[in-house]
Design an enzyme around this catalytic site. Structure first.
Site: not given
Length: 344
Positions: A90, A103, A110, A114, A117, A189, A212-214, A331
């Site tokens: 995508e 993007c 992946c 996460c 996601c 990122s 990407s902390l979150h 995503c």
């Protein structure tokens, strides 16, 4: 099997031309067709001799992607592309006042997993080549008729898990012969792969870094970002501090706000304490719902309270413009639905 011509840098293309007895100046002509005119068929390269076009066609693919689906919320456009091996990725076209952004995905699937996601649903499949990343830009420009001026490597995949191809991709799109997109308009990122951050410090292109902390602590981040067990918050911050010292460039921290999980004032206070006084920017991202994950975005009041708490620490903070759930903006969502990919 044919190679993808956009996997070659300008110098690599010149070398290939020399090896087949062609003049190296032909590389400039080919790059102009590929990156200035966005040609998708070698027979469009009309200022090249037919014999050379045939040699290129025998050796290389000109385009690696086909559009399977696209969805728009009236501004942004989400694309689902099919690769040559029938896998899907995508990309998202994002028009802003300052220009048009894309993007870009760096992997099929992946392995970071996460929790909020959709990219990791179905697991990691493979890395994308530099040319497959470039083709996302080319195909989006051809579809929209608009030039891409900003690139964020924030789609499916972890860029530093595919670092060699990512660096090569940046070299191609940044080069004056290629897309000529300024390094300061390119952002990587990462979930916080420390070695990648250190390598970026020595990368000759001055691209931007986003983390990407979150979550503001290991206890909570372990639950949201499993890779935190390998790269805990303190290791990420050590790498970030080194990056800022070495490059004097601001680092963006992405923080996906999830209702009842990481959106409390206490979390905001802890994050503020950790980042105050540093050359950073926080981008708050109200989470896009993913049905398998069960996460929801916080109320506008909770988002504003989190925002104002960070502001009280003199931290530069913004709330990302919302992408409509009508275009499966998170995503991996469009890919997951099209290919009927489910949790393992």
């Amino acid at each position: 099997m044919k190679k993808l011509i956009k996997d070659l840098t300008f110098d690599e293309l010149k070398k290939w031309l020399e090896n087949i007895g062609e003049k190296p100046f032909r590389a400039s002509q080919i790059f102009e067709w590929l990156y200035k005119k966005n040609a998708t068929d070698v027979m469009q390269f009309t200022n090249l001799p037919l014999e050379l076009r045939e040699k290129i066609g025998d050796e290389f693919l000109i385009n690696s992607l086909q559009i399977l689906q696209h969805q728009s919320d009236g501004e942004s456009i989400k694309f689902l592309f099919e690769l040559g091996d029938k896998n899907g990725i995508e990309s998202v076209f994002l028009p802003y006042r300052y220009g048009n952004a894309i993007c870009v995905s760096t992997q099929v699937g992946c392995r970071m997993n996460c929790r909020f996601c959709a990219s990791a649903i179905g697991g990691f499949v493979r890395n994308l080549s530099a040319g497959e990343m470039v083709d996302q830009i080319i195909n989006v420009e051809n579809f929209t008729g608009k030039r891409i001026t900003n690139v964020v490597l924030m789609g499916s995949g972890e860029p530093f898990d595919n670092i060699e191809n990512v660096f090569k991709f940046i070299e191609i799109i940044n080069s004056k012969e290629g897309k000529n997109i300024g390094a300061r308009h390119i952002t990587i990122s990462t979930v916080g792969i420390a070695e990648g951050i250190y390598r970026l410090c020595d990368f000759p292109k001055q691209v931007n870094l986003a983390i990407s902390l979150h979550a503001p602590n290991n206890r909570l981040r372990d639950k949201l970002v499993p890779m935190n067990k390998k790269y805990p918050v303190e290791d990420i911050m050590k790498a970030v501090d080194y990056y800022i010292q070495k490059t004097n460039r601001r680092v963006t921290f992405e923080y996906a706000l999830i209702d009842g999980v990481n959106d409390s004032i206490e979390c905001a206070e802890e994050l503020g304490q950790m980042l105050k006084g540093k050359l950073v920017h926080v981008n708050l991202i109200p989470v896009n719902p993913v049905e398998e994950k069960g996460f929801r975005r916080p109320s506008k009041e909770k988002i504003k309270a989190f925002f104002e708490t960070l502001r009280s620490y003199q931290i530069q903070v913004t709330i990302r413009r919302e992408l409509g759930s009508s275009i499966s903006a998170a995503c991996g969502q469009l890919r997951r639905r099209y290919f009927n990919i489910s949790e393992n």
